[in-house]
Design a protein around this motif. Sequence first.
Motif, short mmCIF file in Angstrom:
data_model
loop_
_atom_site.label_atom_id
_atom_site.label_comp_id
_atom_site.label_asym_id
_atom_site.label_seq_id
_atom_site.Cartn_x
_atom_site.Cartn_y
_atom_site.Cartn_z
N VAL A 12 5.60 1.09 -14.16
CA VAL A 12 5.02 2.02 -15.15
C VAL A 12 3.50 1.99 -15.12
N SER A 13 2.92 0.78 -15.02
CA SER A 13 1.46 0.72 -15.02
C SER A 13 0.90 1.35 -13.76
N LEU A 14 1.64 1.24 -12.65
CA LEU A 14 1.19 1.90 -11.43
C LEU A 14 1.24 3.41 -11.58
N ARG A 15 2.35 3.87 -12.18
CA ARG A 15 2.47 5.31 -12.40
C ARG A 15 1.30 5.85 -13.18
N SER A 16 0.97 5.16 -14.29
CA SER A 16 -0.10 5.70 -15.14
C SER A 16 -1.45 5.59 -14.43
N ARG A 17 -1.61 4.54 -13.62
CA ARG A 17 -2.86 4.42 -12.86
C ARG A 17 -2.99 5.58 -11.89
N ALA A 20 -12.04 -4.57 8.54
CA ALA A 20 -11.10 -3.48 8.34
C ALA A 20 -10.85 -3.30 6.85
N ARG A 21 -11.38 -2.19 6.32
CA ARG A 21 -11.29 -1.95 4.86
C ARG A 21 -9.86 -1.89 4.39
N LEU A 22 -9.02 -1.18 5.13
CA LEU A 22 -7.66 -0.95 4.69
C LEU A 22 -6.91 -2.27 4.57
N SER A 23 -7.17 -3.17 5.51
CA SER A 23 -6.50 -4.46 5.48
C SER A 23 -6.88 -5.23 4.21
N SER A 24 -8.16 -5.17 3.84
CA SER A 24 -8.58 -5.86 2.61
C SER A 24 -7.99 -5.20 1.38
N MET A 25 -7.89 -3.87 1.42
CA MET A 25 -7.28 -3.18 0.28
C MET A 25 -5.84 -3.61 0.12
N MET A 26 -5.17 -3.80 1.26
CA MET A 26 -3.77 -4.24 1.24
C MET A 26 -3.67 -5.60 0.57
N ALA A 27 -4.60 -6.50 0.90
CA ALA A 27 -4.57 -7.84 0.30
C ALA A 27 -4.72 -7.73 -1.21
N ARG A 70 -2.17 3.03 -2.42
CA ARG A 70 -2.63 4.41 -2.52
C ARG A 70 -3.60 4.56 -3.70
N CYS A 71 -3.29 3.91 -4.81
CA CYS A 71 -4.21 3.97 -5.95
C CYS A 71 -5.57 3.39 -5.57
N ILE A 72 -5.54 2.26 -4.90
CA ILE A 72 -6.80 1.61 -4.51
C ILE A 72 -7.58 2.49 -3.55
N ILE A 73 -6.87 3.11 -2.60
CA ILE A 73 -7.56 4.00 -1.67
C ILE A 73 -8.23 5.14 -2.43
N LEU A 74 -7.49 5.72 -3.37
CA LEU A 74 -8.08 6.80 -4.16
C LEU A 74 -9.31 6.33 -4.92
N GLU A 75 -9.18 5.16 -5.54
CA GLU A 75 -10.31 4.66 -6.33
C GLU A 75 -11.53 4.43 -5.47
N PRO A 94 -8.26 4.39 5.90
CA PRO A 94 -7.56 4.61 4.62
C PRO A 94 -7.11 6.05 4.45
N ALA A 95 -7.97 6.98 4.85
CA ALA A 95 -7.63 8.38 4.64
C ALA A 95 -6.40 8.78 5.43
N MET A 96 -6.27 8.25 6.65
CA MET A 96 -5.11 8.59 7.48
C MET A 96 -3.87 7.88 6.99
N PHE A 97 -4.03 6.66 6.51
CA PHE A 97 -2.85 5.90 6.09
C PHE A 97 -2.28 6.42 4.79
N TYR A 98 -3.14 7.03 3.97
CA TYR A 98 -2.72 7.46 2.63
C TYR A 98 -1.47 8.33 2.66
N PRO A 99 -1.45 9.42 3.45
CA PRO A 99 -0.22 10.23 3.45
C PRO A 99 0.97 9.51 4.08
N LEU A 100 0.69 8.69 5.10
CA LEU A 100 1.79 7.94 5.73
C LEU A 100 2.44 7.02 4.70
#
Lengths: 219, 241, 63
Positions: C31-36, B84-91, B223-228, B9-15
């Motif tokens: 919008v909801s993604l942006r705020s998240r 694979a965590r990233l794959s599940s996050m994608m789902a 990306r939001c999910i990875i951050l979370e 996830p960390a590597m894919f995030y910037p990509l």
Amino acid sequence: MLRWIVERDLMLAWRRRADMLSTVFFFVIVVSLFPLGIGPETQLLRTIAPGVVWVAALLASMLSLGRLFANDYHDGTLEQLLLTPQPLFLVVLGKTLAHWIVAEVPLVLVAPLVGVQFDLSRETLWILFASLLLGTPVLSLIGSVGAALTLGLRGGGVLISLLVLPLYIPALIFGAGAVEASIMGTSPAPHIYLLGAFAIVSLLFSPWATAAALRISLE
Amino acid sequence: MNIYKYASPAMFYPLAGKMIPWFAIPAALLFAAGLYVGFFVAPTDFQQGDAYRIMFIHVPAAWMGMFLYVLMAIYAGIGWAFNARLSSMMASSIAITGASFTLISLVTGAFWGKPTWGTWWVWDARMTSTLILLFLYIGFISLQAAIDDPRRADRAGAVLALVGVINVPIIYFSVQWWNTLHQGATIRILGKPTIAGSMVAAMLIMLAACWLYSVAVVLIRLRCIILEREQNASRFAEVGA
Amino acid sequence: MNWPDLSMGGYGFYVWGSYIFSLIAIVWEVVSLRSRKKALTQQQSSNTVPASVLRERTHETTS
């Protein structure tokens, strides 16, 4: 092993007979509510009967699903069962079979009686019985997947319903369809055959999915 | 070049971050192009009048709802099978977009149904199956929301998605059978509009636009999910900027 | 290019209604993604360990 699990679950369920009866009472009450809500006109009742009885059976099954694994989960038996050398598939199959006997068979037996409320003919009542006899195993088997996935979660029965009701729809369509065909005078055979096919397929695949779900929920 | 590093996830995030504009901007352009062709170029239909133009959003949305469900199940399955965590996050990321498209297709279908068939809702095979698909999405999203442990949520979701994906053809077949049996009661569809070339073009452009939009939005959500999920890993310390 | 009939032959409510709903759904999603994302990056920057402290901590383990 299979026999042992079934006997054990049956014995445990017998100690809580009230649970068994409550499922049946729920079914009867729900079925009786529809004529009260819709009106007593017999032709109308005959039209809605297949759907109403089947949906009530679906809802009653779903309510009982929570009990499938929850009790064993809470006292730690389920973890022990996972550790046995016997395949988890068999354990699941046994528990589902016991659940079917305890929760669904009473429904199947009572259904012709409630069918009488809707002025169904003798032959239709038999088809109702047969469709539920073939359909309720599908409900138990697919329901067991939902029960395993939601072990120990808050959200409880509602969550299981969300997961499992869409998957019940084919059984509902063909089960109710069989009864309706009988009312219309056409042959219910295709519906019954398809229900049988669903029963066989779910018998082969659901315990495997449930076993996987149990491992996921319990690790 | 080692592409497997992107499974992290960390590597894919910037990509993913770099990829997003490459999908978002063409998506916006294609939406504009598709709507232009659909409204300015395609002729008025002989049978359905101008109401058929709803098709240009209804049909792509319905297809996206279905494709995305299958894609979600595949990613979830891979995530489960290969851990694979990233794959599940994608789902998990795809789920909401897929549900949104399915909802769009149901609502636009109702808007199409009212002038064409006279009622807002018709229990024909496709609309009913789409409704059930929405329920399947809702089940998946609810299950993942109810489980606190992210890895358990990933795997449980995978089981549910796979069971669902196997059931989708069964459900579709059952609903079609049910629908043809009860045909007497339903209002028949007036028939597809005669397909002019520009109509097909508009639909395909809109479909492409929906795909690109989906990729962009799914990547943003990913990306939001990875951050979370990876928040506590120190390598994300710089992300705040 | 033929300018389309804006009332859509009388079906204007349905056609425009569909597109407006779809637009709302798409805009809502973005919008909801942006705020998240914003909430997360704000959280990140308040959680961020300053680089000097990070260096200190990693050095601690070697002593």
